[in-house]
Design an enzyme around this catalytic site. Structure first.
Site, PDB file in Angstrom:
ATOM      1  N   SER A 561       0.837  -1.194   0.000  1.00  0.00           N
ATOM      2  CA  SER A 561       0.000   0.000   0.000  1.00  0.00           C
ATOM      3  C   SER A 561       0.883   1.260   0.000  1.00  0.00           C
ATOM      4  CB  SER A 561      -0.955  -0.054   1.192  1.00  0.00           C
ATOM      5  OG  SER A 561      -1.958   0.915   1.096  1.00  0.00           O
ATOM      6  N   HIS A 676      -8.417  -4.613  -0.997  1.00  0.00           N
ATOM      7  CA  HIS A 676      -7.118  -4.019  -0.702  1.00  0.00           C
ATOM      8  C   HIS A 676      -6.199  -4.994   0.027  1.00  0.00           C
ATOM      9  CE1 HIS A 676      -4.188  -0.908  -0.236  1.00  0.00           C
ATOM     10  NE2 HIS A 676      -4.243  -0.941   1.081  1.00  0.00           N
TER      11      HIS A 676
END
Length: 704
Positions: A561, A676
């Site tokens: 991320s 995610h």
């Protein structure tokens, strides 16, 4: 005159931004941002196939995958405490037989005795089969004090957007004609048994530029959502509106948060009849961490006047704030220079605080003295030199659940009561033989002289340089703490274990941008100071070389991320230093990140690329824009999910395409599901651990 000048300045800035954009070369891979487009997905399939061909048939891959799956599915895992509901406690459980999980409950006393008796509430796998949906559990919010009605959140495929449905805990079924919210990035909480506060997608102009709800409504039972009453609105440029509740015994205080930026929020409390919500004195940079004895416990990210420094806790009367009267500000706890307050939770009369002390855990019990309202604290010994986490509390019994682990010691869940020895509720057996392994905490010196802690795991008595894997994050106030090697690094299962067992070195680096030493540690790598986090990572790698642990070109770096920005910048800045890169769900294109999915919400962290002054510093490190033709970069493994609705998959796709265009080695694996977090279940997590291990062996060990 002043307004005219400001307007002229704004117009000038817009022309300047447009001029800068016009001078930049056209992005040849913009088409890869078409998430579900046929051309883009055909490219993804081709890249996946190329990586599979290199990895899946390698000797040892299947053994690694099976072992990872066994570790992840092991029934001997901590049954983490969920919410305590009267005399029951909940838990969410995943194993081989239940890959999507079971939400279940046990009598509290049986759980505390280490002999829980579980009853299934919702079987997510069975529900998915019945409803023909790939459900991923996002949690449940049950209304106290009877906890009969719950708001259950389920995501199709693991996206951040989910569906919310009302569920009855006594009948173990969804409520006919109950509350149902369609799929969206919603925020919802109970205002009362028959009224919800709902922030969701209400259609045109109801969402912010970041893709989150802009409007909060009161929704009465038995009425259509379309007729719900607006109680609060934010601005389109805000990150979004969210709702929650502070529960203090039998008292419930709904809270509306207008999240102006990622780091600033305006908190609103209801009037006595819930007809309006008004602002409070809670500083916009503060975070509400808990509520106890009518006091909201607020963490300060910035100084709040004399005596209330950044990094400390204060308490404020909720009733006084709701009434709009004068509110006393009481200091609760201020950490030392080496400490950072990380976890805060409340039981009936004790405020439990877990602090990091040079990145190692300490637990404190705080009480509010009567009648002066001042707070006293004492340290509660649990386990020395360990990573600790407050996993929950039992309100009426003043018990805190605390987990403790190290890289080499498996987790133990303790029930902690002030003044008594911690009671082990569940201790996991060792998953691997650590007798020939060691862990030490070291400090590297960054470019500006700052000491950067890192944890080094390797075989005992190791001599001579060996390949090293360094995992780091460096952003958003998120501290990185060392956990049992079967789960290190994050979302890669037992990769860290495999690497140390091979005779190599695994490192967890505590670079600036996280929260290891409180707000100042984060702010030291914010916006134009981002280079500090890259310098910190370089310093850790160089320290490994200087101390003989590893060698240039034999160091792999890993980040997810925001960590994708980190390792992307690091590999473009120092291709000579690193030999391999792992990048999961990564952010790479800092020129367009604010226009991609939730990217606009991170402007407070990175800066705004549409503002020329901000793009001036962003452009210096943006991974995608800083790939140079003729430079040989270390091989990179990019993993991500098509269903990620937070970080756009276009970041990784474009980065891979540009690297390959210039002749660099790229391993690419894009999962369809998982959101995610990438893995929708343990099966995908196990494959990824085996793939990453094979990648590191191929690039750092086998290549001379």
């Amino acid at each position: 005159m002043i307004r005219a000048s400001l307007a002229a300045l704004a117009l000038s800035c817009s022309f300047t931004a447009a001029a800068v954009a016009a001078q930049e070369p056209k992005d040849p891979y913009l088409w890869l941002e078409d998430i579900e487009g046929k051309k883009a997905l055909d490219w993804v399939k081709k890249e996946n196939a190329e990586t599979d061909k290199l990895i899946l048939d390698r000797p040892g891959f299947e053994a690694d995958r099976k072992r990872a799956r066994t570790i992840l599915d092991d029934d001997r895992q901590i049954a983490d405490p969920g919410e305590v509901m009267g005399d029951m406690i909940t838990n969410f459980w995943r194993d081989a037989a239940n890959p999507r999980g079971l939400w279940r409950q046990s009598p509290l006393d049986a759980y505390l005795a280490g002999k829980p008796v579980w009853t299934t509430l919702i079987d997510v796998d069975a529900l998915g089969k019945t409803e023909k949906q790939s459900w991923v559990w996002h949690g449940a919010d049950c209304l106290a004090p009877d906890y009969k009605r719950c708001l259950v959140s389920l995501s199709p495929g693991g996206t951040d957007a989910d569906i919310v449905r009302e569920w009855d805990r006594t009948t173990k079924s969804f409520v006919k004609d109950g509350f149902i919210l369609p799929q969206a990035k919603s925020s919802v909480t109970w205002e009362s048994a028959d009224t919800l506060l709902v922030a969701t997608d209400y259609g045109k102009d109801s969402m912010t530029a970041s893709g989150y709800p802009r409007i909060v409504k009161q929704w009465q039972r038995g009425t259509p959502l379309a007729s719900a009453t607006i109680v609060a609105e934010g601005e389109p440029e805000d990150v979004g509106m969210s709702v929650s509740a502070l529960v203090d015994g039998d008292k419930r205080w709904p809270v509306i948060s207008r999240n102006k930026t990622f780091y600033t929020s305006e908190y609103r409390l209801p009037s006595s009849d819930f007809s309006t919500y008004h602002s409070t004195i809670i500083p916009e940079t503060g975070d509400i961490r808990a509520v106890i004895e009518g006091q909201a416990i607020v963490f300060l990210n910035e100084d709040f006047g004399a005596g209330f420094p950044a990094g400390s806790l204060i308490s404020l009367s909720i009733a006084d704030m709701a009434a709009g009267g004068q509110v006393a500000i009481i200091p609760v706890m201020a950490p030392t220079k080496a400490q950072a307050i990380e976890n805060v939770a409340a039981s009936k009369t004790i405020l439990w605080v877990k602090a990091l002390d040079d990145v190692e855990g300490k637990l404190f019990a705080l009480r509010r003295d009567q009648p002066n309202g001042r707070w006293s604290q004492k340290e509660v010994p649990v386990t020395a030199n360990a990573t600790m986490t407050i996993a929950g509390t039992v309100d009426d019994r003043d018990i805190a659940f605390v987990t403790a682990e190290t890289m080499l010691t498996p987790p133990t869940l303790y029930a902690v009561t002030e003044g008594k020895a911690p009671q082990a509720v569940q201790s996991l057996p060792a998953t691997f033989d650590a007798s020939d392994m060691s862990v030490e905490k070291r400090f590297a010196t960054s470019k500006d002289g700052t000491k950067i802690p890192y944890f080094l795991a390797r075989k005992k008595g190791a001599t001579g340089p060996v390949p090293a894997l360094v995992h780091a994050y460096g952003g958003f106030r998120a501290a990185q703490t060392p956990g049992y090697l079967t789960g290190q690094p994050y979302r890669a299962g037992p990769l860290g274990l495999y690497w140390v067992e091979d005779g190599n070195a695994y490192v967890l680096a505590n670079i600036r941008g996280g929260g290891e030493y409180g707000p100042a540690w984060h702010q030291a790598a914010l916006r134009e100071k981002r280079q500090n986090s890259f310098d910190d990572l370089h310093a850790v790698a160089e320290d490994l070389v200087a101390t003989g642990v590893s060698a240039k070109g034999k160091i792999a770096i890993s980040g997810r991320s925001n960590g994708g920005v980190l390792v992307g910048a690091a590999m473009t800045q120092r291709p000579d230093l690193y030999g391999a890169v792992i990048s999961g769900s990564p952010i790479k294109d800092m020129r367009r990140y604010n226009k991609m999915l939730a990217g606009a919400s991170w402007v407070a962290e990175y800066g705004d690329p549409d503002v020329p002054a901000d793009w001036a510093f962003l452009s210096k490190y943006s991974p995608y824009q800083n790939i140079r033709k003729g430079v040989k970069y270390p091989p990179i493994f990019l993993y991500l999910s098509t269903k990620d609705d937070r970080v756009h998959p276009g970041h990784a796709r474009k980065y891979a395409a540009r690297l390959k265009e210039f002749g660099n080695s790229v391993y690419y694996h894009e999962y369809i599901e998982g959101g995610h977090s990438v893995g929708a279940d343990h099966a995908e997590d196990a494959v990824r651990a085996a793939m990453l291990h094979a990648f590191l062996l191929r690039e750092l060990v086998e290549k001379k």
